[in-house]
Structure formats: C-alpha cells, structure tokens
Design an enzyme around this catalytic site. Sequence first.
Site, PDB file in Angstrom:
ATOM      1  N   THR A  46       0.855  -1.191   0.000  1.00 33.31           N
ATOM      2  CA  THR A  46       0.000   0.000   0.000  1.00 33.31           C
ATOM      3  C   THR A  46       0.891   1.241   0.000  1.00 33.31           C
ATOM      4  O   THR A  46       2.071   1.163   0.346  1.00 33.31           O
ATOM      5  CB  THR A  46      -0.967  -0.013   1.202  1.00 33.31           C
ATOM      6  OG1 THR A  46      -0.202  -0.105   2.401  1.00 33.31           O
ATOM      7  CG2 THR A  46      -1.939  -1.184   1.117  1.00 33.31           C
ATOM      8  N   THR A  48       1.686   4.376   1.589  1.00 30.36           N
ATOM      9  CA  THR A  48       2.574   4.848   2.656  1.00 30.36           C
ATOM     10  C   THR A  48       3.440   3.716   3.183  1.00 30.36           C
ATOM     11  O   THR A  48       4.624   3.914   3.475  1.00 30.36           O
ATOM     12  CB  THR A  48       1.759   5.478   3.799  1.00 30.36           C
ATOM     13  OG1 THR A  48       1.009   6.571   3.271  1.00 30.36           O
ATOM     14  CG2 THR A  48       2.653   5.984   4.923  1.00 30.36           C
ATOM     15  N   CYS A  49       2.879   2.534   3.269  1.00 34.20           N
ATOM     16  CA  CYS A  49       3.615   1.382   3.788  1.00 34.20           C
ATOM     17  C   CYS A  49       4.824   1.049   2.915  1.00 34.20           C
ATOM     18  O   CYS A  49       5.911   0.770   3.417  1.00 34.20           O
ATOM     19  CB  CYS A  49       2.688   0.181   3.903  1.00 34.20           C
ATOM     20  SG  CYS A  49       1.193   0.507   4.863  1.00 34.20           S
ATOM     21  N   SER A  50       4.631   1.100   1.609  1.00 28.71           N
ATOM     22  CA  SER A  50       5.705   0.757   0.669  1.00 28.71           C
ATOM     23  C   SER A  50       6.636   1.913   0.351  1.00 28.71           C
ATOM     24  O   SER A  50       7.805   1.701   0.055  1.00 28.71           O
ATOM     25  CB  SER A  50       5.109   0.229  -0.640  1.00 28.71           C
ATOM     26  OG  SER A  50       4.603  -1.066  -0.454  1.00 28.71           O
ATOM     27  N   LEU A  54       8.079   0.728   5.599  1.00 25.15           N
ATOM     28  CA  LEU A  54       9.055  -0.357   5.498  1.00 25.15           C
ATOM     29  C   LEU A  54      10.417   0.143   5.013  1.00 25.15           C
ATOM     30  O   LEU A  54      11.442  -0.189   5.624  1.00 25.15           O
ATOM     31  CB  LEU A  54       8.529  -1.483   4.608  1.00 25.15           C
ATOM     32  CG  LEU A  54       9.476  -2.668   4.380  1.00 25.15           C
ATOM     33  CD1 LEU A  54       9.933  -3.301   5.691  1.00 25.15           C
ATOM     34  CD2 LEU A  54       8.815  -3.702   3.476  1.00 25.15           C
TER      35      LEU A  54
END
Length: 160
Positions: A46, A48-50, A54
């Site tokens: 997703t 912001t996550c990617s 992370l």
Amino acid sequence: MTIEVGSKLPEVTLFRATADGPEAVNTKEFFAGRKVVVFAVPGAFTPTCSAKHLPGFVANAEAIKAKGVDEIVCLASNDAFVMNAWAKAENAGDNITMLSDGDLAFVSKTGLELDLTGRGLGKRANRFAMIVDDGKVTDLAVEEPGAFDVSNAETVLAKL
C-alpha cells in the site's frame, strides 16, 4: 482496550514465510529474553507502507540494531506469502522479520485493529510501532488514521 506501556504482549500465533511454507511463530517464545522493535502497517504494497514505512526501517536497521535491538519486525494482516513477496520487493533481506497476523489475533488482542470496512480493505492492523523488551511493551506509538508521524523508523531510533 488498547495495550499500554508496561503490558505483556498476548500469546498468539503469527506466521512467517520459509522455504517450506508458512511457519507458526508463538509470540511468547519469540519475544522472550529479547529486545524487539515491532512496526505494523495496514497492508503490504500500500502507498505509505511501501513508500515510507518499510523502507525507513530497512534504511535504519543497522542503526536500530546498534542500540541493542535483537530484531526488527514488520507486522501486517497480509498472509505470509504476501509478506515474503513484499520483503523481496523492498529489499528487506535479513534486516526485517516479516510476520503475518492474517487472523488478526495479535491486533485484536492488543486493541490495535483498524477497521477499513467500506473502503475495500476490511479489518487490518493499525499503523503503530512498539519497543518490546522480554515480551513487555516499553514504548508504544499509534498513528491516527491516515497519519505517519510517530511510528516511523527515525522516531523509534530516537527513543532507543
């Protein structure tokens, strides 16, 4: 009720990908006698996550571990196969342990669940970061929905 600083983590089963398929990870055993940073994301791959969450921990893994952290864990409600593919796509290598909470056992018992039903995402892990020492939460930072201010790698590193 949301877990608090000073609380023991619940004993649940999470999963990680191995060459032989998903491996069960008992949280009581996994966290015993170690200092672990856990950060959770609503979903692998997703935005912001990617793009931020992370990658920030991958870039800062060495500095975080230099502060006495035994392991850095990325937790999400995606299955172990997706978590493994995401780790490869983001070059997480051995720096980050990717754990699946596909049954939402951990986030439900800690009160860190995020309900994105109606937005096509269902129930997920809220975005948070915690520092755990021997199974006990010593720091917890939970993001407001849509925010990315308190659970990033740089903020966690400053707290260690």
